[in-house]
Design a protein around this motif. Structure first.
Motif, PDB file in Angstrom:
ATOM      1  N   GLY A 158      -4.821  13.968  -8.866  1.00 27.36           N
ATOM      2  CA  GLY A 158      -5.651  12.765  -8.797  1.00 27.36           C
ATOM      3  C   GLY A 158      -4.816  11.537  -8.482  1.00 27.36           C
ATOM      4  N   ALA A 159      -3.630  11.449  -9.091  1.00 28.00           N
ATOM      5  CA  ALA A 159      -2.749  10.312  -8.827  1.00 28.00           C
ATOM      6  C   ALA A 159      -2.260  10.327  -7.392  1.00 28.00           C
ATOM      7  CB  ALA A 159      -1.564  10.336  -9.785  1.00 28.00           C
ATOM      8  N   PRO A 165      -5.286   2.832 -13.546  1.00 26.93           N
ATOM      9  CA  PRO A 165      -5.013   3.984 -12.671  1.00 26.93           C
ATOM     10  C   PRO A 165      -4.256   3.600 -11.403  1.00 26.93           C
ATOM     11  CG  PRO A 165      -7.328   3.328 -12.556  1.00 26.93           C
ATOM     12  CD  PRO A 165      -6.722   2.547 -13.674  1.00 26.93           C
ATOM     13  N   GLU A 166      -4.277   2.306 -11.050  1.00 22.34           N
ATOM     14  CA  GLU A 166      -3.563   1.877  -9.849  1.00 22.34           C
ATOM     15  C   GLU A 166      -2.051   1.781 -10.077  1.00 22.34           C
ATOM     16  OE1 GLU A 166      -4.592  -1.789 -12.218  1.00 22.34           O
ATOM     17  OE2 GLU A 166      -5.581   0.077 -11.632  1.00 22.34           O
ATOM     18  N   THR A 168       0.826  -1.211   0.000  1.00 20.19           N
ATOM     19  CA  THR A 168       0.000   0.000   0.000  1.00 20.19           C
ATOM     20  C   THR A 168       0.859   1.260   0.000  1.00 20.19           C
ATOM     21  OG1 THR A 168      -0.171  -0.147   2.433  1.00 20.19           O
ATOM     22  CG2 THR A 168      -1.955  -1.109   1.128  1.00 20.19           C
ATOM     23  N   THR A 171      -3.216   5.343 -18.613  1.00 16.15           N
ATOM     24  CA  THR A 171      -3.634   5.823 -17.295  1.00 16.15           C
ATOM     25  C   THR A 171      -5.068   5.414 -16.989  1.00 16.15           C
ATOM     26  OG1 THR A 171      -2.129   7.704 -17.475  1.00 16.15           O
ATOM     27  CG2 THR A 171      -3.910   7.884 -15.867  1.00 16.15           C
ATOM     28  N   ARG A 217      -3.846  11.324  -4.783  1.00 18.63           N
ATOM     29  CA  ARG A 217      -4.891  10.817  -3.886  1.00 18.63           C
ATOM     30  C   ARG A 217      -4.857   9.291  -3.811  1.00 18.63           C
ATOM     31  NH1 ARG A 217      -7.772  15.221  -6.159  1.00 18.63           N
ATOM     32  NH2 ARG A 217      -8.630  13.922  -7.838  1.00 18.63           N
ATOM     33  N   THR A 218      -4.522   8.666  -4.933  1.00 15.44           N
ATOM     34  CA  THR A 218      -4.444   7.202  -4.968  1.00 15.44           C
ATOM     35  C   THR A 218      -3.107   6.702  -4.446  1.00 15.44           C
ATOM     36  OG1 THR A 218      -5.852   7.250  -6.935  1.00 15.44           O
ATOM     37  CG2 THR A 218      -4.729   5.176  -6.450  1.00 15.44           C
ATOM     38  N   HIS A 219      -2.044   7.479  -4.683  1.00  6.98           N
ATOM     39  CA  HIS A 219      -0.689   7.065  -4.300  1.00  6.98           C
ATOM     40  C   HIS A 219      -0.043   8.194  -3.495  1.00  6.98           C
ATOM     41  CE1 HIS A 219      -1.275   3.936  -7.336  1.00  6.98           C
ATOM     42  NE2 HIS A 219      -1.611   4.892  -8.183  1.00  6.98           N
ATOM     43  N   ASN A 271       3.976   8.351  -3.266  1.00 11.56           N
ATOM     44  CA  ASN A 271       4.799   8.045  -4.425  1.00 11.56           C
ATOM     45  C   ASN A 271       5.809   9.162  -4.672  1.00 11.56           C
ATOM     46  OD1 ASN A 271       5.208   8.269  -7.630  1.00 11.56           O
ATOM     47  ND2 ASN A 271       4.909   6.140  -7.039  1.00 11.56           N
ATOM     48  N   PRO A 285       1.110   3.789 -10.621  1.00 12.62           N
ATOM     49  CA  PRO A 285       1.456   5.209 -10.485  1.00 12.62           C
ATOM     50  C   PRO A 285       2.332   5.752 -11.600  1.00 12.62           C
ATOM     51  CG  PRO A 285       2.673   3.873  -8.893  1.00 12.62           C
ATOM     52  CD  PRO A 285       1.652   2.974  -9.515  1.00 12.62           C
TER      53      PRO A 285
END
Length: 773
Positions: free
Chosen positions: A713-714, A685-686, A460, A681, A716-718, A721, A688
């Motif tokens: 936006g990326a 989207p998962e 994660t 993308t 928020r998911t990662h 990173n 990065p």
């Protein structure tokens, strides 16, 4: 270039030979067949008839075929398959390679209980496993009918998992564990198999290895001429499974557990031998010898993300191979071996049910209500139901996890992993189960699952992932397979401190740890690798040598110390042989192409990539790496052709769209490139890397607001990173927004605390962001 770290796969064995005395070397041994063994071992041979083994492969006859071939049928996503008999043979009408119904002869049966599969032989020597299987269970258990092995997913003729494609090929996928003395005999020039076996099914030599030396020894012992007897303490056997001899397990009355009277050997001969078929592994050499490390001839999968949960439990969607789960267990650490619980010739437990558990765990402590806590129910849980939870594979095949784990609903609460309590109490929450366990046994769980948090953090992208993995990798009390997995996970987070730590792992007694350490070094600059990895070019285990050769392939010969060149050349030759042994697989051809590219042999590499795509146009890795080879040679226009051809076959492959986007960028076609990068993308989207590259391309094209939208936006998911955060720092700086840049930089500093350049950037940004008085 991608796909270089993993070893390609395959397996072969020596051909069956005549029963004659041979030189006293393992290589000279040949197969003699179970009939020869039965001459002396009638009890053992009769107690485990190969025709009754669950994995049995047999010719399709009236005696062996269990399925209903009396014009029976089964429907699957609008297609009806029919099973019938004609001219004394067994036939199936089903969808063929082109998607249309065709008739195929069933030549072989495959398995007995709880299901039986069927094999079709093609003119090029391939045997393919039909996706339609017979439920061999009794009717009152829900059996005696045909069913599809992928009932909830439509597998069409153009899918890589279709039964006519290479991923359902018996010669490669199945034969090693279902036949004895296999030799694939694949001819890469003609793309044909001429596969042979010593025995069609699982025979004595499947576990004991070639038996001619032992048979010759036995014959000599019965010779009336005493001088003909050979004084061979090994009895001509390739291995003596003697790990249980002279061992007792005295009970400790305080703990209620037994303890082995002697520490187990470093090399666990039984476990490694059983692992040949009970491990998720990929073969790379045909000369397997029982009792040796499985890594001599196979690449063994550790705790891969797609196969195992963070706590080491097998996922439901993967086949249950119990070598790696067992190697995680406290039982393995204590010295328990396979035949302590299983009688290998009958295939049965040593004692019925949980009696096998109570051999070592006192019944007055573990079989009572004080331990089990389920007194008021009709069917109280057993040792097995709580400590060996089941998962179902191939629709109806129920198998037990062999990690013997303590149920951990508390980990289900924090990490989302499954647990045995909620397997039964499906109407309750993990919080409810965790509270009950804590109420009964206290707050501390005494098991080996302390590594779950580290793997969860890695999967994660938590800030503390590298620190947790480092501690785990250095913990000599953790199972070797766990330490190897932690080292592999560190590869994408490697630092100078990790590289120094690797020295101990590279010298670990277990080869799987040494291989994990080499995996960790995969992202270390080539110029730093040689002092660490070069000693393993002469490792006693072939799998380690091969991995070391792959890691060091990019080091030019002129840069190699002269004293090490012979060792590298020898290990490199073994690596090449490993790929050639599996030349029917696109993975092996691509791996070889990667290696040749690293060695500067571009024309030879191109031929391997082309061969891989010929074997499987859907194998995107080969297309991407071939495109990258063309980039290195200034032939991007040819790379575009390759990538577009691959996308025509696999239009939803995000990696192909990403590679094409980079290709079009180099070809100075930015608008087309942006479309491909956006497509990658959107599809994944998962991942990065895709939004990061897409955002950089947008920013370079002057579409800066869109670039920031993609990056935010990326993020928020990662959220941790580093690439995404660095891009946000850079772009906000360029926009003159020092406060925003400072916020992103401080967030990045938490992720990369040792980055000295970033510390200087933060000082400048703080100064710029502070209003002047």
């Amino acid at each position: 270039m991608i796909g270089f770290a993993a070893l390609a796969v395959g397996f072969q064995f020596s051909k069956r030979g005549e029963f004659t005395p041979t030189r006293q070397t393992e290589a000279a041994a040949t197969f003699v067949g179970s009939e020869t063994c039965a001459g002396c071992h009638q009890t053992e041979a009769n107690s485990w008839s190969t025709s009754q083994h669950k994995a049995a492969m047999q010719h399709a006859t009236d005696r062996t075929v269990l399925g209903n071939f009396n014009d029976a049928s089964v429907d699957y996503y609008g297609s009806r398959s029919r099973f019938f008999r004609k001219d004394g043979k067994f036939w199936v009408e089903t969808d063929g390679a082109g998607g249309k119904l065709a008739v195929f002869e069933v030549k072989y049966t495959f398995g007995i209980d709880p299901l039986q599969q069927y094999l079709v032989e093609f003119s090029d020597g391939r045997l393919q496993a039909l996706p339609l299987a017979w439920d061999a269970r009794p009717q009152d258990k829900g059996g005696q009918h045909w069913f599809h092995l992928s009932p909830h997913e439509e597998i069409r003729h153009d899918d890589i998992l279709h039964w006519t494609k290479l991923n359902q090929n018996w010669n490669f996928m199945c034969a090693e564990c279902h036949s004895t003395g296999l030799r694939k005999n694949y001819d890469a020039r003609t793309d044909r198999f001429a596969t042979t076996w010593a025995e069609i099914s699982v025979g004595c030599e499947a576990c004991h290895g070639q038996g001619s030396r032992h048979a010759a020894w036995a014959r000599d012992q019965h010779s009336w001429w005493p001088f003909g007897r050979r004084r061979d303490t090994s009895k001509g056997l390739l291995v003596r499974f003697d790990e249980r001899q002279g061992i007792i397990w005295p009970m400790d009355p305080r703990s209620g557990n037994t303890q082995r009277s002697a520490a187990p050997a470093t090399l666990r001969k039984e476990v490694e031998t059983c692992g040949l078929c009970h491990a998720r592994r990929a073969g790379f050499d045909e000369n397997w010898i029982p009792g040796r490390s499985l890594s001599q001839t196979h690449a063994v999968e550790a705790l891969a993300r797609n196969t195992y949960h963070a706590d080491g439990q097998i996922r439901d969607n993967e086949e249950a191979y119990n070598y790696t789960p067992f190697r995680q267990s406290r039982m393995f650490a204590a010295g328990v071996t396979c035949s302590d619980c299983h009688e290998p010739h009958s295939g049965k437990l040593r004692l019925a049910g949980e009696g096998v558990c109570l051999q070592c765990h006192a019944s007055d402590k573990y079989a009572g209500v004080d331990h089990r806590r389920h007194a008021a129910i009709d069917r109280a849980p057993t040792c097995i139901s709580c400590h060996m939870p089941t998962r179902t594979y191939m629709v109806i095949d129920v198998r037990h996890d062999h990690a013997f784990r303590i149920p951990r609903p508390d980990l289900s609460v924090t990490l989302g992993t499954p647990n045995a309590c909620n397997d039964c109490h499906q109407d309750k929450s993990p919080q409810w189960s965790a509270a009950a366990v804590e109420r009964w046994y206290g707050p501390v769980r005494k098991d080996l699952r302390s590594y779950a948090a580290a793997f969860h953090a890695a999967r994660t992208d938590q800030v503390n992932a590298a620190a947790l993995l480092s501690v785990l990798a250095a913990d000599r009390q953790a199972p070797a397979v766990v330490r190897a997995s932690a080292l592999g996970e560190l590869g994408s987070r490697v630092s100078a401190a990790h590289v120094t730590m690797t020295r101990a792992a590279l010298a670990d007694p277990d080869p799987i740890v040494r291989i994990g350490a080499l995996d960790m070094l995969d992202n270390v600059p080539v110029g730093q690798l040689w002092p660490f990895a070069s000693p393993l070019l002469s490792d006693p285990v072939r799998g380690v040598r091969i991995r070391a050769a792959a890691l060091l392939a990019a080091v030019p010969t002129a840069s190699q110390p002269e004293r090490d060149r012979v060792a590298f050349d020898r290990a490199a030759s073994e690596f090449v042989d490993a790929q050639r042994a599996n030349a029917e697989r696109p993975e092996a051809r691509t791996m070889l192409g990667n290696f040749l590219t690293q060695r500067g042999l571009m024309s030879e590499a191109e031929a391997e990539y082309r061969a891989a795509l010929s074997l499987s146009p859907q194998y995107a890795t080969a297309a991407i790496n071939l495109g990258d080879l063309y980039r290195q040679r200034g032939r991007d226009s040819e790379g575009e052709i390759v990538l577009r051809a691959a996308l025509a076959v696999s239009p939803r492959d995000a990696a192909l769209h990403h590679a094409l986007g980079l290709n079009l960028t180099r070809l100075k076609r930015p608008d087309d490139a942006l479309g491909e990068l956006q497509r990658a993308t959107d599809l994944e989207p998962e991942q990065p890397r895709y939004p990061y590259v897409y955002a950089v391309a947008l920013h370079s094209s002057g579409r800066r607001a869109e670039a920031m939208t993609v990056l935010k936006g990326a993020l928020r998911t990662h959220p941790n990173n580093p690439e995404i955060l660095r891009a946000l720092v850079s772009f906000t700086q360029m926009a003159g927004d020092a406060p925003a840049a400072l916020g992103y930089a401080e967030q990045l500093a938490i992720v990369t605390p040792d980055d000295k350049e970033l510390a200087e950037v933060i000082l400048k940004l703080r100064s710029a962001a502070t209003p002047r008085q």
